[in-house]
Design an enzyme around this catalytic site. Sequence first.
Site, PDB file in Angstrom:
ATOM      1  N   HIS A 254       0.822  -1.207   0.000  1.00 36.98           N
ATOM      2  CA  HIS A 254       0.000   0.000   0.000  1.00 36.98           C
ATOM      3  C   HIS A 254       0.859   1.262   0.000  1.00 36.98           C
ATOM      4  CE1 HIS A 254      -3.846  -2.152   1.623  1.00 36.98           C
ATOM      5  NE2 HIS A 254      -3.619  -2.360   0.336  1.00 36.98           N
ATOM      6  N   HIS A 386      -4.026  -6.151 -10.680  1.00 38.97           N
ATOM      7  CA  HIS A 386      -2.709  -5.559 -10.432  1.00 38.97           C
ATOM      8  C   HIS A 386      -1.720  -5.902 -11.544  1.00 38.97           C
ATOM      9  CE1 HIS A 386      -3.540  -4.095  -6.347  1.00 38.97           C
ATOM     10  NE2 HIS A 386      -4.205  -5.214  -6.152  1.00 38.97           N
TER      11      HIS A 386
END
Length: 416
Positions: A254, A386
């Site tokens: 993150h 992703h």
Amino acid sequence: MSEQTTSRQSGPTDEWLAAECRRLLGFGRRVTHPAGGAAWLDDDGAPDLSRPVHTWITSRTVHVYGLGSLLGVEGSSSIATAALHGLATTLRDADHGGWFGAVDADRAPSGGTGKSCYDHAFVMLAGSTAVVAALPGAEDLLAEATHVFEEHFWDEALGRVVDGWDRDWEHADPYRGLNATMHSVEAMLAVGDVTGEVVWHDRAARLAGLVVDLAGAHDGRLPEHFGPDWSVDLELNRDRPDDPFKPFGATVGHGLEWSRLLLHLEASLGEAAPPGLLDTSRLLFDRAVADGWHVDGAPGFVYTTDWDGMPVVRQRMHWVAAEGISAAAALHRRTDESRYAERYAEWWAYAAEHLVDTDRGSWHHELDPDNRPQASVWPGKPDLYHAVQATLLPRLPLAPSLASGLALAGASFERL
């Protein structure tokens, strides 16, 4: 990845990235669930019908195959359209509005009936991409998704998001989280690009201000969990450190993802961008690298660390490497500094060696600390989002967002 397709300095060629994108999209061609929406895929790309239909997976499927449609990849439009139909029917709460987190094969809510900001942010992203890709029903989905988000998840007074509600929107969950905040920024940038409504970019900037402050206060390690008043909770889930959505400690991936998003926001706002975005992007990137990359005797990013930067969960998650690749590409595009290009090439080489599954398709979603396939947190291969983005983001400007950027590039972007 051979010497003909990459070098340590430059990373993979555009041709290799295009081929990898096509290969990934091919893996998910069976994703449509018979109950509607998108299925969780197993290691071979077959639908795992023992698992519920998730809104976040279905939304990401609309997004990814909407991008595939814009790229001209055969079959992508029909897959994206089927997933979008699942959002409009199977996963939508027709009685109270919004979307369930998941439903079972009988289309009954699974795992509770609450409504999460995380899921609804992805529905907005899906709607935005679908509009750009001209999918049937896209305009209606985006209009409903933005309306629900504005009414229930956006806190105008605080410039923050509410993390969750019960089914009938009577009681808000006291938890607040940075994961939902992060994906709200991503969705807001996309919505603003598609609709032309600058308020969405302004809201994204207000959310980013929280991250700038947190990164500075915590030496680049972002707290993820908060109380209803946004007081930091550094101890949440210490007893369940590998929780897939709310792990204890700092989540390395993150930090990398936020590093990239801050640069997208800066590019989107131009001269109106708030100060500190580039500096914070650098700080987050450098902290993630120092704490997470190759820190325990083997290459790869650890999943989480404690607040002193020591590894807690040492599994290697595919999405963390993908976000590292994308963040390095973004920082190199923004600064032209060679150190980011070197990291970009290094992490693509790692992904090609350890994560890319050339035998069964897609990427291994989880590796153990010795880089062997494992499935303690993420069984199967449910997520193309992703990895597909890692093949596209390095080839596009920092703004506008992905779908709008592909549409703007048009024929000048390599067609697959």
